[in-house]
Design a protein around this motif. Structure first.
Motif, PDB file in Angstrom:
ATOM      1  N   LEU A  48       0.843  -1.186   0.000  1.00 27.23           N
ATOM      2  CA  LEU A  48       0.000   0.000   0.000  1.00 27.23           C
ATOM      3  C   LEU A  48       0.882   1.241   0.000  1.00 27.23           C
ATOM      4  CD1 LEU A  48      -2.183  -1.483   2.818  1.00 27.23           C
ATOM      5  CD2 LEU A  48      -2.885  -1.314   0.442  1.00 27.23           C
ATOM      6  N   PRO A  49       0.310   2.406  -0.264  1.00 25.16           N
ATOM      7  CA  PRO A  49       1.113   3.629  -0.244  1.00 25.16           C
ATOM      8  C   PRO A  49       1.736   3.856   1.137  1.00 25.16           C
ATOM      9  CG  PRO A  49      -1.079   4.056  -1.139  1.00 25.16           C
ATOM     10  CD  PRO A  49      -1.089   2.668  -0.582  1.00 25.16           C
ATOM     11  N   GLY A  50       2.899   4.482   1.151  1.00 26.28           N
ATOM     12  CA  GLY A  50       3.576   4.776   2.399  1.00 26.28           C
ATOM     13  C   GLY A  50       2.925   5.939   3.129  1.00 26.28           C
ATOM     14  N   GLY A  51       3.372   6.123   4.347  1.00 31.02           N
ATOM     15  CA  GLY A  51       2.902   7.250   5.135  1.00 31.02           C
ATOM     16  C   GLY A  51       2.145   6.823   6.368  1.00 31.02           C
ATOM     17  N   ALA A  52       2.147   7.708   7.346  1.00 28.29           N
ATOM     18  CA  ALA A  52       1.534   7.421   8.645  1.00 28.29           C
ATOM     19  C   ALA A  52       0.029   7.218   8.537  1.00 28.29           C
ATOM     20  CB  ALA A  52       1.839   8.550   9.628  1.00 28.29           C
ATOM     21  N   GLU A  53      -0.643   7.977   7.691  1.00 24.11           N
ATOM     22  CA  GLU A  53      -2.097   7.853   7.574  1.00 24.11           C
ATOM     23  C   GLU A  53      -2.504   6.481   7.047  1.00 24.11           C
ATOM     24  OE1 GLU A  53      -5.709   9.781   4.999  1.00 24.11           O
ATOM     25  OE2 GLU A  53      -4.137  11.147   5.690  1.00 24.11           O
ATOM     26  N   CYS A  54      -1.832   6.010   6.013  1.00 24.64           N
ATOM     27  CA  CYS A  54      -2.149   4.685   5.461  1.00 24.64           C
ATOM     28  C   CYS A  54      -1.809   3.594   6.469  1.00 24.64           C
ATOM     29  CB  CYS A  54      -1.407   4.460   4.146  1.00 24.64           C
ATOM     30  SG  CYS A  54      -1.825   2.883   3.366  1.00 24.64           S
ATOM     31  N   GLU A  55      -0.689   3.745   7.139  1.00 23.24           N
ATOM     32  CA  GLU A  55      -0.306   2.738   8.130  1.00 23.24           C
ATOM     33  C   GLU A  55      -1.324   2.676   9.263  1.00 23.24           C
ATOM     34  OE1 GLU A  55       3.350   1.497  11.118  1.00 23.24           O
ATOM     35  OE2 GLU A  55       3.618   3.189   9.770  1.00 23.24           O
ATOM     36  N   GLU A  56      -1.744   3.821   9.759  1.00 15.71           N
ATOM     37  CA  GLU A  56      -2.731   3.861  10.839  1.00 15.71           C
ATOM     38  C   GLU A  56      -4.054   3.242  10.395  1.00 15.71           C
ATOM     39  OE1 GLU A  56      -5.222   7.271  13.156  1.00 15.71           O
ATOM     40  OE2 GLU A  56      -3.070   7.607  12.951  1.00 15.71           O
ATOM     41  N   ARG A  57      -4.502   3.599   9.202  1.00 13.05           N
ATOM     42  CA  ARG A  57      -5.757   3.049   8.662  1.00 13.05           C
ATOM     43  C   ARG A  57      -5.669   1.538   8.529  1.00 13.05           C
ATOM     44  NH1 ARG A  57      -7.557   4.039   2.464  1.00 13.05           N
ATOM     45  NH2 ARG A  57      -9.506   2.908   2.518  1.00 13.05           N
ATOM     46  N   THR A  58      -4.536   1.049   8.031  1.00 15.85           N
ATOM     47  CA  THR A  58      -4.345  -0.394   7.835  1.00 15.85           C
ATOM     48  C   THR A  58      -4.312  -1.119   9.174  1.00 15.85           C
ATOM     49  OG1 THR A  58      -3.143   0.057   5.784  1.00 15.85           O
ATOM     50  CG2 THR A  58      -2.859  -2.129   6.763  1.00 15.85           C
ATOM     51  N   ARG A  59      -3.576  -0.579  10.128  1.00 13.76           N
ATOM     52  CA  ARG A  59      -3.502  -1.201  11.458  1.00 13.76           C
ATOM     53  C   ARG A  59      -4.885  -1.237  12.128  1.00 13.76           C
ATOM     54  NH1 ARG A  59       1.543  -2.275  13.178  1.00 13.76           N
ATOM     55  NH2 ARG A  59       3.251  -1.134  12.180  1.00 13.76           N
ATOM     56  N   ASP A  60      -5.625  -0.148  12.010  1.00 12.25           N
ATOM     57  CA  ASP A  60      -6.952  -0.078  12.615  1.00 12.25           C
ATOM     58  C   ASP A  60      -7.885  -1.133  12.014  1.00 12.25           C
ATOM     59  OD1 ASP A  60      -9.191   1.220  14.153  1.00 12.25           O
ATOM     60  OD2 ASP A  60      -9.876   1.653  12.105  1.00 12.25           O
ATOM     61  N   ALA A  62      -7.076  -3.905  10.390  1.00 16.21           N
ATOM     62  CA  ALA A  62      -6.596  -5.246  10.738  1.00 16.21           C
ATOM     63  C   ALA A  62      -6.957  -5.603  12.173  1.00 16.21           C
ATOM     64  CB  ALA A  62      -5.085  -5.329  10.524  1.00 16.21           C
ATOM     65  N   GLU A  63      -6.809  -4.652  13.087  1.00 14.96           N
ATOM     66  CA  GLU A  63      -7.138  -4.901  14.495  1.00 14.96           C
ATOM     67  C   GLU A  63      -8.628  -5.183  14.672  1.00 14.96           C
ATOM     68  OE1 GLU A  63      -7.260  -2.253  18.485  1.00 14.96           O
ATOM     69  OE2 GLU A  63      -5.372  -2.218  17.383  1.00 14.96           O
ATOM     70  N   ARG A  64      -9.467  -4.380  14.017  1.00 17.62           N
ATOM     71  CA  ARG A  64     -10.911  -4.606  14.139  1.00 17.62           C
ATOM     72  C   ARG A  64     -11.317  -5.927  13.501  1.00 17.62           C
ATOM     73  NH1 ARG A  64     -13.800  -0.866  11.409  1.00 17.62           N
ATOM     74  NH2 ARG A  64     -12.002   0.044  10.408  1.00 17.62           N
ATOM     75  N   GLU A  65     -10.698  -6.266  12.379  1.00 23.23           N
ATOM     76  CA  GLU A  65     -11.016  -7.542  11.725  1.00 23.23           C
ATOM     77  C   GLU A  65     -10.600  -8.708  12.609  1.00 23.23           C
ATOM     78  OE1 GLU A  65     -12.750  -9.894   8.878  1.00 23.23           O
ATOM     79  OE2 GLU A  65     -12.790  -7.704   9.026  1.00 23.23           O
ATOM     80  N   ASN A  66      -9.452  -8.594  13.226  1.00 19.58           N
ATOM     81  CA  ASN A  66      -8.979  -9.663  14.101  1.00 19.58           C
ATOM     82  C   ASN A  66      -9.875  -9.823  15.317  1.00 19.58           C
ATOM     83  OD1 ASN A  66      -6.514 -10.757  16.147  1.00 19.58           O
ATOM     84  ND2 ASN A  66      -6.646 -11.580  14.077  1.00 19.58           N
ATOM     85  N   CYS A  69     -12.735 -11.938  13.701  1.00 24.33           N
ATOM     86  CA  CYS A  69     -12.249 -13.127  12.980  1.00 24.33           C
ATOM     87  C   CYS A  69     -10.838 -13.420  13.462  1.00 24.33           C
ATOM     88  CB  CYS A  69     -12.276 -12.884  11.467  1.00 24.33           C
ATOM     89  SG  CYS A  69     -13.929 -12.681  10.789  1.00 24.33           S
ATOM     90  N   SER A  70     -10.750 -14.013  14.632  1.00 22.18           N
ATOM     91  CA  SER A  70      -9.456 -14.216  15.275  1.00 22.18           C
ATOM     92  C   SER A  70      -8.564 -15.215  14.547  1.00 22.18           C
ATOM     93  CB  SER A  70      -9.648 -14.651  16.727  1.00 22.18           C
ATOM     94  OG  SER A  70     -10.366 -15.868  16.770  1.00 22.18           O
ATOM     95  N   PHE A  71      -9.095 -15.881  13.523  1.00 18.88           N
ATOM     96  CA  PHE A  71      -8.295 -16.840  12.760  1.00 18.88           C
ATOM     97  C   PHE A  71      -7.308 -16.144  11.825  1.00 18.88           C
ATOM     98  CE2 PHE A  71     -12.360 -16.244  10.614  1.00 18.88           C
ATOM     99  CZ  PHE A  71     -11.950 -15.824   9.358  1.00 18.88           C
ATOM    100  N   PHE A  72      -7.489 -14.833  11.600  1.00 18.52           N
ATOM    101  CA  PHE A  72      -6.557 -14.092  10.756  1.00 18.52           C
ATOM    102  C   PHE A  72      -5.299 -13.752  11.535  1.00 18.52           C
ATOM    103  CE2 PHE A  72     -10.275 -12.540   8.165  1.00 18.52           C
ATOM    104  CZ  PHE A  72      -9.802 -12.960   6.930  1.00 18.52           C
ATOM    105  N   GLY A  73      -4.188 -13.758  10.824  1.00 19.28           N
ATOM    106  CA  GLY A  73      -2.945 -13.207  11.339  1.00 19.28           C
ATOM    107  C   GLY A  73      -2.589 -12.018  10.467  1.00 19.28           C
TER     108      GLY A  73
END
Length: 114
Positions: A48-60, A62-66, A69-73
């Motif tokens: 994905l594109p670099g930068g703090a905003e994309c990283e924060e969005r991606t982490r958020d 992924a955390e909510r999905e986990n 659906c705890s089977f995801f890593g």
């Protein structure tokens, strides 16, 4: 088969919220800079594109999905140049990973047509 038939029974996200979450994934997939890579049969990498905003969005996301659906890593690695999202599952959830990878691939193909 409906669009969400591949969502496993083990997903605890309420049914009415599932299309909204899928839309969030699709929006993230639309930002990919390269096609998803299948590193192993049970692991996919998205760049994905670099930068703090994309990283924060991606982490958020992924955390909510986990959370439902705890089977995801999920592993998120971010730099100023790129955000890398690795998604892995166990063998019993390979179909879910395949469905996500297909959606991610379709998003990239759609971008290339524009």
């Amino acid at each position: 088969m409906t669009e969400l038939d591949w969502v496993p029974q083990s997903c605890t996200l309420p049914t009415e919220e599932q299309p909204l979450r899928l839309a969030e994934w699709d929006a993230l997939f639309a930002t990919q800079v390269t096609a998803p890579m299948r590193l192993e049969p049970l692991r996919v990498r998205l760049e994905l594109p670099g930068g703090a905003e994309c990283e924060e969005r991606t982490r958020d996301l992924a955390e909510r999905e986990n959370g439902c659906c705890s089977f995801f890593g999920f592993t998120v690695t971010g730099t100023s140049a790129a955000v890398v999202l690795d998604i892995s599952v166990g063998q019993e959830h390979e179909a879910v990973l395949n469905a996500l990878a297909a959606r991610a691939g379709a998003a990239v193909a759609s971008q290339e047509l524009q």
